[in-house]
Design a protein around this motif. Structure first.
Motif, PDB file in Angstrom:
ATOM      1  N   UNK A  60      54.766   1.620 111.531  1.00 29.50           N
ATOM      2  CA  UNK A  60      53.614   2.328 112.084  1.00 29.50           C
ATOM      3  C   UNK A  60      53.075   3.315 111.055  1.00 29.50           C
ATOM      4  N   UNK A  61      51.831   3.785 111.229  1.00 31.16           N
ATOM      5  CA  UNK A  61      51.304   4.805 110.320  1.00 31.16           C
ATOM      6  C   UNK A  61      52.195   6.047 110.258  1.00 31.16           C
ATOM      7  N   UNK A  62      52.675   6.490 111.414  1.00 36.88           N
ATOM      8  CA  UNK A  62      53.562   7.658 111.432  1.00 36.88           C
ATOM      9  C   UNK A  62      54.900   7.339 110.765  1.00 36.88           C
ATOM     10  N   UNK A  63      55.352   6.094 110.908  1.00 41.77           N
ATOM     11  CA  UNK A  63      56.582   5.677 110.244  1.00 41.77           C
ATOM     12  C   UNK A  63      56.450   5.764 108.732  1.00 41.77           C
ATOM     13  N   UNK A 102      65.169 -13.200  93.923  1.00 40.87           N
ATOM     14  CA  UNK A 102      64.081 -13.910  94.594  1.00 40.87           C
ATOM     15  C   UNK A 102      64.481 -14.397  95.976  1.00 40.87           C
ATOM     16  N   UNK A 103      65.729 -14.823  96.146  1.00 43.94           N
ATOM     17  CA  UNK A 103      66.171 -15.334  97.442  1.00 43.94           C
ATOM     18  C   UNK A 103      66.218 -14.218  98.483  1.00 43.94           C
ATOM     19  N   UNK A 104      66.608 -13.023  98.057  1.00 39.68           N
ATOM     20  CA  UNK A 104      66.638 -11.882  98.967  1.00 39.68           C
ATOM     21  C   UNK A 104      65.221 -11.497  99.371  1.00 39.68           C
ATOM     22  N   UNK A 105      64.326 -11.421  98.406  1.00 36.57           N
ATOM     23  CA  UNK A 105      62.945 -11.034  98.683  1.00 36.57           C
ATOM     24  C   UNK A 105      62.267 -12.017  99.627  1.00 36.57           C
ATOM     25  N   UNK A 106      62.648 -13.288  99.540  1.00 43.15           N
ATOM     26  CA  UNK A 106      62.022 -14.310 100.381  1.00 43.15           C
ATOM     27  C   UNK A 106      62.404 -14.162 101.849  1.00 43.15           C
ATOM     28  N   UNK A 107      63.414 -13.348 102.145  1.00 39.62           N
ATOM     29  CA  UNK A 107      63.861 -13.178 103.528  1.00 39.62           C
ATOM     30  C   UNK A 107      63.074 -12.096 104.257  1.00 39.62           C
ATOM     31  N   UNK A 108      62.227 -11.359 103.556  1.00 44.81           N
ATOM     32  CA  UNK A 108      61.462 -10.279 104.175  1.00 44.81           C
ATOM     33  C   UNK A 108      60.065 -10.772 104.523  1.00 44.81           C
ATOM     34  N   UNK A 109      59.662 -10.519 105.771  1.00 46.49           N
ATOM     35  CA  UNK A 109      58.325 -10.901 106.235  1.00 46.49           C
ATOM     36  C   UNK A 109      57.678  -9.652 106.833  1.00 46.49           C
ATOM     37  N   UNK A 110      56.580  -9.220 106.240  1.00 42.94           N
ATOM     38  CA  UNK A 110      55.934  -7.992 106.696  1.00 42.94           C
ATOM     39  C   UNK A 110      54.744  -8.304 107.599  1.00 42.94           C
ATOM     40  N   UNK A 111      54.599  -7.509 108.677  1.00 41.84           N
ATOM     41  CA  UNK A 111      53.483  -7.658 109.610  1.00 41.84           C
ATOM     42  C   UNK A 111      52.827  -6.301 109.832  1.00 41.84           C
ATOM     43  N   UNK A 112      51.505  -6.269 109.778  1.00 44.81           N
ATOM     44  CA  UNK A 112      50.794  -5.029 110.054  1.00 44.81           C
ATOM     45  C   UNK A 112      50.988  -4.619 111.506  1.00 44.81           C
ATOM     46  N   UNK A 113      51.114  -3.322 111.721  1.00 43.99           N
ATOM     47  CA  UNK A 113      51.418  -2.794 113.050  1.00 43.99           C
ATOM     48  C   UNK A 113      50.318  -3.086 114.062  1.00 43.99           C
ATOM     49  N   UNK A 148      51.843  -1.879 125.188  1.00 44.13           N
ATOM     50  CA  UNK A 148      51.446  -2.893 124.218  1.00 44.13           C
ATOM     51  C   UNK A 148      50.285  -2.476 123.350  1.00 44.13           C
ATOM     52  N   UNK A 149      50.199  -1.189 122.981  1.00 49.51           N
ATOM     53  CA  UNK A 149      49.048  -0.701 122.233  1.00 49.51           C
ATOM     54  C   UNK A 149      49.136  -0.948 120.733  1.00 49.51           C
ATOM     55  N   UNK A 150      50.246  -1.502 120.272  1.00 48.90           N
ATOM     56  CA  UNK A 150      50.352  -1.961 118.880  1.00 48.90           C
ATOM     57  C   UNK A 150      51.396  -3.069 118.818  1.00 48.90           C
ATOM     58  N   UNK A 151      51.552  -3.657 117.647  1.00 44.35           N
ATOM     59  CA  UNK A 151      52.457  -4.798 117.504  1.00 44.35           C
ATOM     60  C   UNK A 151      53.900  -4.409 117.798  1.00 44.35           C
TER      61      UNK A 151
END
Length: 235
Positions: A60-63, A102-113, A148-151
């Protein structure tokens, strides 16, 4: 050369089975919101991805503001380089930080809040668990009211309705009656309320020990084996 004999399993076979088990159990969703204690979420992310788990991250933005204030790291929540969190270590920490490959980095999936068109917004996307760490009072309230006001709130609601493990890690003191009521309501709905209250019985030697105590208890709740702390009754 690896081979399996009757009744015997090689180390490579065991590793392959562990990899299959991790995939079968699904990814972990990690949300970081605007409560104090950003290091708990960062450390949890580091441990999970290096343990072989896929982690879907949303902040989140505050996060992001708390990460900046407490850890000195700037996170662009619109195009977050969350990979930078994998090597983030506060000045007071002496914990060993392993450089990601590279294998570690491939496990992270970022989603906008604020992006509802992501897999974690749907119950049909299978996950193992979700952790909100740290969990702000406003996030706690939003989840309790099914706002449900954000993801982050939507994904938490998904885990509740699908009866999957949802772990909320508030860090606030003292607690108001309204916050306690929200915690009670969420616990009754199936969430695990795991306040960031580190114990002192595991041979505390540093601030890292206190951080790892909370991270270890979170991992216990989502079913991830770990040896981050000296457990009570174990030599």
């Amino acid at each position: 050369m690896s081979e399996t004999l009757a009744g015997k399993t090689t180390a490579s076979d065991a590793a392959s089975k562990q990899d299959r088990d991790l995939k079968d159990r699904g990814p972990v969703v990690l949300a970081m919101t605007g409560a104090s204690g950003a290091i708990y979420g960062v450390r949890l992310l580091q441990i999970l991805v290096h343990a072989g788990f896929e982690v879907h991250v949303t902040i989140s933005p505050s996060g992001a503001a708390v990460i900046k204030q407490e850890l000195g790291a700037t996170v662009d929540i619109h195009s977050a380089d969350v990979a930078g969190l994998l090597t983030l270590s506060p000045a007071w920490s002496t914990a060993a930080i392993e450089a990601p490959d590279a294998s570690v980095l491939s496990r992270i999936h970022y989603h906008r809040y604020d992006d509802y068109f992501t897999p974690i917004a749907s119950g049909s996307f299978r996950t193992q668990a979700m952790v909100v760490c740290p969990c702000s009072g406003s996030t706690l309230s939003g989840i309790a009211r099914a706002a449900g006001s954000n993801l982050i709130q939507r994904a938490a609601e998904v885990h509740l309705k699908e009866h999957r493990k949802l772990v909320l890690v508030p860090r606030e003191t003292p607690l108001s009656v309204l916050q306690l009521e929200n915690m009670h309501r969420l616990a009754a709905a199936g969430a695990v309320i795991l306040p960031a209250m580190p114990g002192w019985y595991h041979g505390v030697e540093s601030l890292d020990s206190l951080v790892d105590f909370i991270v270890s208890r979170i991992m216990d709740q989502i079913g991830v084996d770990n040896s981050l702390i000296q457990r009570w009754g174990e030599s």
